[in-house]
Design an enzyme around this catalytic site. Structure first.
Site, short mmCIF file in Angstrom:
data_model
loop_
_atom_site.label_atom_id
_atom_site.label_comp_id
_atom_site.label_asym_id
_atom_site.label_seq_id
_atom_site.Cartn_x
_atom_site.Cartn_y
_atom_site.Cartn_z
CE LYS A 92 -0.52 -0.12 4.96
NZ LYS A 92 0.33 -1.45 5.01
CB VAL A 119 -6.96 -1.47 0.68
CG1 VAL A 119 -7.94 -0.80 1.64
CG2 VAL A 119 -6.12 -0.43 -0.07
N GLY A 121 -6.41 -5.96 4.21
CA GLY A 121 -5.91 -7.58 4.47
C GLY A 121 -6.90 -8.47 3.46
CB ILE A 123 -11.82 -7.00 3.41
CG1 ILE A 123 -11.94 -7.01 5.06
CG2 ILE A 123 -13.20 -6.24 3.06
CD1 ILE A 123 -12.24 -5.78 5.95
CG ASP A 188 -1.64 1.35 7.68
OD1 ASP A 188 -0.96 0.72 7.08
OD2 ASP A 188 -2.96 1.07 8.11
CE LYS A 192 -3.95 -0.72 5.64
NZ LYS A 192 -4.08 -1.08 6.97
#
Lengths: 426, 426
Positions: A92, A119, A121, A123, A188, A192
């Protein structure tokens, strides 16, 4: 992360083959140090320190970049794309910094860049935005996209503990980095939400344009007051589409990540511990939500495997650009300045407990045409200063900031005012 | 439903084209009665009552079956597939009854059958299972897949109202059918969970093999007791994979839909009103959840548009079977008989309030080696009989049924025992 993908491919590669009719073989694994011991047992013959040889090897069909970092990772990806080889990445930070350039390169070379794992993990939010919700204009997108912050906020709520105590424990348990700033200061999450905003709205949103706040200012007191008011504090990344202006052409969006009070009965308020979730509102589908582990090598491996499967199908079908990685379909879009965004707020002040204090604060807010919807002056606090909580009606951040500056100058105010957003998902 | 898709395509067709480079045109719309007035304005020249002419028209590239029902819908789909034309359907009843046959026909004719809208409305659960989670073995799948039941249970909880009163109101408001049995007795949910089970495990699960219970027996009292114990009652459809038996070959799964107590802090407990959600546990990714509107023409249109986009991309790329619609990869799978499944239970009895009653019931359960984890004998109930609630440890449904038969014969028991599952998502 590489180990997780290798392990998952060993375990379920056969299953993917039986479902899709494509076979995978990990031909080579480039690592920094071949002599290092690894939790996953990779045959020594497949390991090498020479990434370039792996990428350039004619037997390599798909390149997975799972090293992280920016410099070498970018070299790996650009080398592969220039050779027309599809790339799967979980990076990312790199995409956030250079996504537009890398997607353009992939397009030029007739191949694709897959980034599901970059982005949230496990999902599949990238596939959802690129494919499943293709028939929708995205009007709102709210995400809990940093597992470390959500873990800390969840434990603060459950235990009534301080940020610093929970952070220290999270670091001990491996849920937070020794240098936690990237997570707890929101950077972080900003990377994302920038990727998701770009994808949803078709123009590139760089991190510099994203209003970013972390969770260091959240105290157990705030969590407790929020709860009394029916809210839960979460670090919410959001993308809000504004109604088209008079020109009607430009897409204007707010992109931000801030501590936010969300109604405790809302499904996002119940996303706890290291779990992530993304709520997407489409103009056709309405509200949809996607929930799962946002980090960890296994969750991420699931997304990488999905990308590898797509890359392999696209190679097999000669459809390397079937679904474009990123389509700049609204080039004239713009990110609205945070000063021009409107929100409800939660405001916590430390005040000297004497008559007339609330009246003076209310007067300053009133001068700026900012309305108060409720006030908590909790009992049981003693000492030089006591907390005063105000819930504020819709106001622009500019007006709110200006009023706060004035309020901060009042002699009855001690310490720095704390301001969080309140989101009712309307 | 057809009107919703037509409207969404008019509104966002251009957006899809700009993202994917594929253009759509609704060439013809077959309806039962062209003279009927419609909420969506479709040019009269595009309407026809002759579905066969539409399907056979050489200008028709993709056939969308959005009529519902089984007989004509099946004729439409088979006619299209035999011509090698891809079909998009939202017809869960038909898929549930004839899915295996239709998927096989599509495969034989080198085309595909898309069915995202058949399960859980706007939630892209089919794409998630077919593509995003392709690298996972699905060990658990839990769904709230009937919006009518979830709406009724939500209002019963919020208002403390009776099932029949809320049902009547839901019918008045259009959230329940005049003939509600398909929904409230669990049959609609059974069709959907059957499709998801088949897809996840690679062998066809017909509705007859699905243990199906509805929500008619849920009372405000149950909801209130559940709440005291920290649970919320939901109609949960589930697919549980059993550990491989000694042969190690056969995939054995439980497929059922039953009123179930779920922990109130669990994200599924907070899926309210007409919303649906599906929790999927993969052996790599862990728990993921997908949430959205389960019905309504707009939510469903979003899924149909996603399928149309995929069908169009596949036609353009000549990859009509890129991702097989349904792959029988575990042909030797079997659905476990409900008697052989194990669960915790919530048991509500009406008993005569006299000493020794609990002891006699506990003795009968003890004889069947069934353990009690807690008991509620609520105060404030008077009359010939009073409620007695038992929370039961893990027990097989066979043992539980046998014990219940014995308990039902006790003279102190009035009325029929009510038994719900308790699920802690372990």
């Amino acid at each position: 992360m590489g180990g997780g993908v290798y392990h998952a491919l060993q375990r379920n590669g056969g299953l993917i083959s039986s479902r899709l009719g494509v076979k995978f073989r990990v031909s080579q694994v480039a690592v920094r140090d071949v002599s290092k011991s690894r939790p996953v047992d990779i045959p020594r013959a497949r390991l090498t320190q020479d990434w370039r040889a792996v990428v350039e090897n004619p037997e390599t069909d798909i390149v997975c970049e799972l090293m992280g970092g920016v410099t070498t990772a970018k070299a790996v990806i650009t080398t592969a794309l220039k050779l027309g080889k599809p790339v799967v990445t979980a990076n990312k930070a790199l995409l956030s910094a250079c996504g537009e350039e890398l997607f353009e390169l992939a397009k030029q070379r007739g191949t694709s860049l897959y980034y599901e794992a970059s982005v949230a993990g496990g999902i599949p939010i990238i596939k959802v935005l690129r494919e499943a919700l293709i028939g929708n204009r995205i009007t709102r997108l709210y995400g809990i996209v940093n597992g470390t912050c959500n873990y800390i906020l969840t434990r603060m709520k459950l235990e009534g503990a301080d940020f610093s105590a929970v952070l220290a424990d999270a670091q001990r348990l491996g849920f937070a980095e020794a240098e936690p700033s990237l997570d707890v200061d929101g950077h972080d999450g900003a990377q994302k939400i920038g990727i998701l905003a770009s994808l949803a709205h078709g123009f590139w949103v760089p991190p510099a344009q994203i209003h970013t706040e972390g969770i260091r200012e959240v105290t157990p007191l705030d969590i407790q007051f929020a709860e009394q008011l029916g809210y839960t504090i979460k670090l919410i990344a959001m993308v809000k589409k504004f109604d088209a202006g008079r020109s009607g052409k430009t897409t204007r969006i707010q992109v931000s990540i801030t501590p936010t009070l969300v109604p405790s009965s809302h499904v996002l308020a119940n996303v706890n511990h290291v779990f992530n979730a993304v709520l997407v509102r489409g103009d056709v589908v309405g509200d949809t939500l996607y929930y799962g582990r946002g980090a960890g090598q296994d969750a991420t491996a699931s997304s990488v495997l999905s990308d590898i499967a797509d890359a392999a199908l696209d190679l097999q079908c000669h459809t390397e650009q079937r679904v474009p990685a990123f389509v700049p379909h609204e080039n004239d879009g713009e990110v609205v300045k945070i000063d021009d965004t409107i929100s409800r707020y939660y405001l916590r002040l430390s005040v000297v407990d004497k008559p007339g204090t609330l009246a003076r604060i209310a007067a300053l807010l009133g001068q700026s045409k900012i309305g108060i919807s409720s006030v908590i002056q909790p009992e049981g606090h003693e000492g030089e200063s006591v907390p005063l909580i105000l819930m504020i009606h819709d106001a622009s951040f500019a007006a709110m900031s200006k009023a706060l500056t004035k309020i901060g100058r009042l002699p009855v105010i001690k310490g720095t005012p704390v301001l969080f957003r309140v989101e009712n998902f309307e």
